[in-house]
Design a protein around this motif. Structure first.
Motif, mmCIF file in Angstrom:
data_model
loop_
_atom_site.group_PDB
_atom_site.id
_atom_site.type_symbol
_atom_site.label_atom_id
_atom_site.label_comp_id
_atom_site.label_asym_id
_atom_site.label_seq_id
_atom_site.Cartn_x
_atom_site.Cartn_y
_atom_site.Cartn_z
ATOM 1 N N UNK A 1 0.830 -1.201 0.000
ATOM 2 C CA UNK A 1 0.000 0.000 0.000
ATOM 3 C C UNK A 1 0.870 1.258 0.000
ATOM 4 N N UNK A 2 1.861 1.286 0.878
ATOM 5 C CA UNK A 2 2.733 2.457 0.975
ATOM 6 C C UNK A 2 3.570 2.606 -0.290
ATOM 7 N N UNK A 3 4.011 1.485 -0.852
ATOM 8 C CA UNK A 3 4.804 1.536 -2.087
ATOM 9 C C UNK A 3 4.019 2.202 -3.216
ATOM 10 N N UNK A 4 2.741 1.899 -3.317
ATOM 11 C CA UNK A 4 1.898 2.530 -4.340
ATOM 12 C C UNK A 4 1.842 4.044 -4.145
ATOM 13 N N UNK A 5 1.710 4.472 -2.886
ATOM 14 C CA UNK A 5 1.632 5.900 -2.596
ATOM 15 C C UNK A 5 2.964 6.595 -2.897
ATOM 16 N N UNK A 6 4.069 5.956 -2.535
ATOM 17 C CA UNK A 6 5.383 6.559 -2.781
ATOM 18 C C UNK A 6 5.699 6.603 -4.276
ATOM 19 N N UNK A 7 5.210 5.613 -5.016
ATOM 20 C CA UNK A 7 5.381 5.616 -6.471
ATOM 21 C C UNK A 7 4.795 6.886 -7.073
ATOM 22 N N UNK A 8 3.639 7.310 -6.553
ATOM 23 C CA UNK A 8 2.982 8.520 -7.070
ATOM 24 C C UNK A 8 3.853 9.757 -6.829
ATOM 25 N N UNK A 9 4.572 9.801 -5.694
ATOM 26 C CA UNK A 9 5.489 10.920 -5.421
ATOM 27 C C UNK A 9 6.629 10.935 -6.442
ATOM 28 N N UNK A 10 7.198 9.758 -6.693
ATOM 29 C CA UNK A 10 8.318 9.651 -7.635
ATOM 30 C C UNK A 10 7.880 10.107 -9.033
ATOM 31 N N UNK A 11 6.680 9.692 -9.441
ATOM 32 C CA UNK A 11 6.173 10.095 -10.759
ATOM 33 C C UNK A 11 5.978 11.610 -10.839
ATOM 34 N N UNK A 12 5.518 12.215 -9.752
ATOM 35 C CA UNK A 12 5.345 13.670 -9.727
ATOM 36 C C UNK A 12 6.683 14.393 -9.835
ATOM 37 N N UNK A 13 7.695 13.888 -9.105
ATOM 38 C CA UNK A 13 9.027 14.508 -9.179
ATOM 39 C C UNK A 13 9.583 14.387 -10.596
ATOM 40 N N UNK A 14 9.314 13.252 -11.249
ATOM 41 C CA UNK A 14 9.833 13.005 -12.603
ATOM 42 C C UNK A 14 9.381 14.060 -13.607
ATOM 43 N N UNK A 15 8.199 14.618 -13.381
ATOM 44 C CA UNK A 15 7.646 15.574 -14.357
ATOM 45 C C UNK A 15 7.534 16.990 -13.790
ATOM 46 N N UNK A 16 8.171 17.246 -12.644
ATOM 47 C CA UNK A 16 8.000 18.554 -11.999
ATOM 48 C C UNK A 16 8.616 19.695 -12.786
ATOM 49 N N UNK A 17 9.565 19.391 -13.699
ATOM 50 C CA UNK A 17 10.162 20.483 -14.473
ATOM 51 C C UNK A 17 9.143 21.165 -15.384
ATOM 52 N N UNK A 18 8.011 20.502 -15.619
ATOM 53 C CA UNK A 18 6.954 21.103 -16.451
ATOM 54 C C UNK A 18 6.292 22.290 -15.746
ATOM 55 N N UNK A 19 6.357 22.328 -14.412
ATOM 56 C CA UNK A 19 5.706 23.418 -13.673
ATOM 57 C C UNK A 19 6.720 24.345 -13.015
ATOM 58 N N UNK A 20 8.015 24.118 -13.250
ATOM 59 C CA UNK A 20 9.061 24.958 -12.667
ATOM 60 C C UNK A 20 9.859 25.644 -13.761
ATOM 61 N N UNK A 21 10.356 26.832 -13.455
ATOM 62 C CA UNK A 21 11.215 27.545 -14.398
ATOM 63 C C UNK A 21 12.635 26.985 -14.336
ATOM 64 N N UNK A 22 13.393 27.185 -15.402
ATOM 65 C CA UNK A 22 14.766 26.692 -15.445
ATOM 66 C C UNK A 22 15.608 27.353 -14.365
ATOM 67 N N UNK A 23 16.539 26.591 -13.820
ATOM 68 C CA UNK A 23 17.470 27.138 -12.836
ATOM 69 C C UNK A 23 18.694 27.727 -13.533
ATOM 70 N N UNK A 24 19.357 28.696 -12.897
ATOM 71 C CA UNK A 24 20.591 29.240 -13.486
ATOM 72 C C UNK A 24 21.691 28.185 -13.463
ATOM 73 N N UNK A 25 22.719 28.336 -14.294
ATOM 74 C CA UNK A 25 23.820 27.361 -14.297
ATOM 75 C C UNK A 25 24.632 27.450 -13.000
ATOM 76 N N UNK A 26 25.327 26.355 -12.695
ATOM 77 C CA UNK A 26 26.231 26.347 -11.544
ATOM 78 C C UNK A 26 25.560 26.201 -10.206
ATOM 79 N N UNK A 27 24.393 25.559 -10.170
ATOM 80 C CA UNK A 27 23.687 25.386 -8.897
ATOM 81 C C UNK A 27 24.318 24.280 -8.044
#
Length: 210
Positions: free
Chosen positions: A118-144
């Protein structure tokens, strides 16, 4: 169905093991997706039945492992309120803060057979969200660069020096500029409620990154 207290079956230890394993995967994936390090140092692996990217850099991996090894006793005792991955620009000012906010219930009321799946299914959803989070975030400057912060509950803060787990890897109070960001944009990514832990993940993003 049985109801167990936190003391039964090393409940806190089980939760800490699960969450630290998850946080390790999540931190690697955040560093990959947000391009803090070159993509060439990452290898594709599988976790929670989904593809993830894990670093092959020994020093980076050791830092993440050491950090989570020190976090684990705090999660065991339900003393860790937030674990925060802070991405900083060249001047060490935060541009993004990935905040994992967590709490554990005093009782566990789920059979151990179904608990992990049960917990693995819930954590999988977090991982999938992190995988595509760049779609809702602006690019970071170089050298971070990045650091990991832990927000503890008040009672735990007074005992931090006593629970130094790894020699020469002490807890230090976070620099004020790592903790605070001016007028951040708040982006909720995922929330989960299970019988062993409640957790939400959101990103605080600096309005002007360049």
């Amino acid at each position: 169905m049985t109801t167990l207290t936190r003391q039964d079956l090393n409940f806190g230890q089980v939760v800490a093991d699960i969450l630290c394993e998850f946080l390790e995967v999540a931190i690697h994936l955040i560093l990959y997706v947000r391009e803090v390090y070159p993509s060439g140092i990452f290898q594709k692996r599988k976790k929670y039945n989904v593809p993830v990217q894990m670093s092959c850099h020994p020093e980076l991996n050791q830092y993440i492992q050491d950090t989570l090894h020190c976090v684990k006793p705090l999660i065991e005792k339900n003393d860790a309120e937030k674990v925060v991955v802070v991405i900083m620009d060249k001047e060490h000012h935060p541009v993004e803060r990935f905040v994992f906010e967590m709490s554990q219930p005093p009782l566990l009321s789920i059979s151990s057979d179904t608990l992990l799946s049960h917990v693995e299914q819930l954590l999988r959803a977090f991982i999938l969200k992190i995988s595509v989070c760049d779609a809702v975030l602006n690019n970071n400057p170089p050298g971070c660069s990045f650091t990991v912060l832990v927000h503890t509950r008040d009672a735990a803060t007074r005992n931090m020096e006593k629970i130094q787990v790894i020699k020469d890897f002490p807890w230090i109070v976070a620099d004020e500029q790592e903790v605070h960001m001016q007028e951040p944009r708040l982006i909720p990514l995922k929330t989960m409620t299970s019988d062993i832990v409640k957790m939400q993940l959101y990103v605080e993003e600096r309005a002007q990154k360049t």
